[in-house]
Design a protein around this motif. Structure first.
Motif, PDB file in Angstrom:
ATOM      1  N   VAL A  87       7.022   9.470   4.036  1.00 18.30           N
ATOM      2  CA  VAL A  87       5.635   8.994   4.042  1.00 18.30           C
ATOM      3  C   VAL A  87       5.628   7.838   3.043  1.00 18.30           C
ATOM      4  CG1 VAL A  87       3.214   9.563   3.695  1.00 18.30           C
ATOM      5  CG2 VAL A  87       4.793  11.332   4.526  1.00 18.30           C
ATOM      6  N   LYS A  88       5.756   6.643   3.536  1.00 16.94           N
ATOM      7  CA  LYS A  88       6.001   5.489   2.666  1.00 16.94           C
ATOM      8  C   LYS A  88       4.853   5.214   1.716  1.00 16.94           C
ATOM      9  CE  LYS A  88       9.313   3.302   5.765  1.00 16.94           C
ATOM     10  NZ  LYS A  88       9.624   2.138   6.633  1.00 16.94           N
ATOM     11  N   SER A  89       3.631   5.465   2.161  1.00 17.49           N
ATOM     12  CA  SER A  89       2.486   5.185   1.287  1.00 17.49           C
ATOM     13  C   SER A  89       2.502   6.054   0.039  1.00 17.49           C
ATOM     14  CB  SER A  89       1.184   5.417   2.058  1.00 17.49           C
ATOM     15  OG  SER A  89       1.068   6.786   2.444  1.00 17.49           O
ATOM     16  N   ALA A  90       3.105   7.261   0.144  1.00 14.82           N
ATOM     17  CA  ALA A  90       3.159   8.192  -0.978  1.00 14.82           C
ATOM     18  C   ALA A  90       4.515   8.171  -1.680  1.00 14.82           C
ATOM     19  CB  ALA A  90       2.865   9.605  -0.478  1.00 14.82           C
ATOM     20  N   ASN A  91       5.373   7.203  -1.304  1.00 16.48           N
ATOM     21  CA  ASN A  91       6.731   7.135  -1.856  1.00 16.48           C
ATOM     22  C   ASN A  91       7.490   8.455  -1.685  1.00 16.48           C
ATOM     23  OD1 ASN A  91       6.620   4.425  -2.795  1.00 16.48           O
ATOM     24  ND2 ASN A  91       5.407   5.111  -4.552  1.00 16.48           N
ATOM     25  N   TYR A  92       7.242   9.099  -0.543  1.00 15.36           N
ATOM     26  CA  TYR A  92       7.913  10.367  -0.238  1.00 15.36           C
ATOM     27  C   TYR A  92       9.052  10.102   0.731  1.00 15.36           C
ATOM     28  CZ  TYR A  92       8.816  14.930   1.872  1.00 15.36           C
ATOM     29  OH  TYR A  92       9.422  16.061   2.345  1.00 15.36           O
TER      30      TYR A  92
END
Length: 330
Positions: A87-92
């Motif tokens: 989940v790129k927005s959450a740096n996951y």
């Protein structure tokens, strides 16, 4: 790799972008402990019968949210998965390397990773949802390790084909105010007792109705399914095995009698051995009887308490007594 496997690519790429609407997720959050949020199901491009999808669920123990890759097998036995879920927005990001998925059930296998704590998922500062959506990305490869399965080419037996042919079933069991229909020749081929009854010229043979009063409709239906070569192994359980054993003994259905004996032998334990030993006597179950005797022999000479031993049939206790002494053979 066998010849059929060599006809397909050994490896294929997988990938998806899964967008989840925040309002949809909020509605589903309360039920995530027992109802997952599931992505679309996608097919592996070049491995036959292999499908995959992502789903979110919740761990009730530690209140975490999990992201799962589910692999559903239809024609293969084992694959190796290497993939990244993010989940790129959450740096996951989670990278899984060489996860072996072995088909041991009909449902497939799962690779589970923790996504985040439950309280974090909707907190704006963690940025899982941005502008009302969360976008989960999957990229990776699936590698065929072994096993392309072909469906069996053997034709169904005549009995199996007739199973659904209700119109021509010409004999009926009357049991518990219900009718259970069967073809006469299928019935008589499986039970010499019913064969004799149908050829006796008596009322039952003339009316082609067999009234059963000492067994349940469940047992009669299992027997009829067995006659049509249906797989009844999942229908036999500890609750009905005794009655089914008595039925197969009374009507001389030897293969069914053996099947139930095998089932009960697998269930043999200290808490039920006395019950099964007595059952083996009343149902002429020689193999089950032998297993019960051998099981009880383990406790000879020990200060063991076997619940119900005082009720064991004297034929069993006499046999145990005989085996406690050495014998000679000329």
């Amino acid at each position: 790799m066998n010849s059929i496997e060599s006809k397909f690519a050994k490896e294929c790429s997988i990938g998806m972008k899964w967008r989840i609407k925040e309002e949809v997720f909020r509605e589903a959050l309360a039920t995530l402990n027992h109802e997952a949020i599931v992505s679309s199901v996608l097919k592996a491009s070049s491995i036959p019968g292999l499908e995959y999808y992502l789903y979110l669920d919740s761990d009730a123990v530690d209140s975490s949210l999990n992201i799962n890759l589910y692999l559903e097998f239809k024609m293969v036995k084992k694959v190796k998965a290497t993939f990244t879920v993010s989940v790129k927005s959450a740096n996951y990001q989670r990278i899984i390397v060489n996860h072996i998925s072995d088909k041991t059930t009909d449902w497939g296998t799962i690779c589970k990773e923790v996504l985040c704590a439950r309280y974090q998922i909707l907190d704006p500062k963690f940025k899982f949802f941005v502008d009302g959506y969360m976008e989960i990305e999957l990229e990776g490869t699936l590698e065929l390790v072994s096993g392309i399965k072909k469906k069996p080419s053997r034709a169904l037996s005549l009995a199996q084909l007739l199973w659904k042919n209700d119109d021509e079933k010409d004999v009926a069991f009357v049991v518990e105010d219900q009718l259970v229909n069967v073809h006469k020749w299928v019935l008589t081929a499986n039970s010499p007792v019913f064969k004799a009854e149908m050829e006796s010229g008596m009322k039952e043979a003339q009316e082609k109705k067999i009234t059963v009063t000492d067994f349940s409709v469940e047992i009669v239906k299992i027997f009829v399914d067995y006659c049509y070569e249906r797989d009844i192994r999942n229908d036999v359980n500890e609750g009905n095995a005794s009655e089914l054993l008595h039925f197969s003994d009374k009507y001389d259905v030897e293969p069914l009698h053996n099947l139930v004996q095998n089932f009960l032998t697998d269930k043999l334990a200290e808490e039920n051995v006395c019950k099964l030993a007595n059952m083996s006597i009343t149902s002429n179950a020689k193999e089950l009887r032998e297993c019960c005797v051998c099981f009880l022999m383990k406790y000879v000479g020990q200060c063991a308490v076997i619940d119900g031993f005082s009720t064991v049939d004297k034929e069993i206790t006499s046999e145990i007594g005989r085996r406690c002494f050495l014998s000679f053979s000329d």
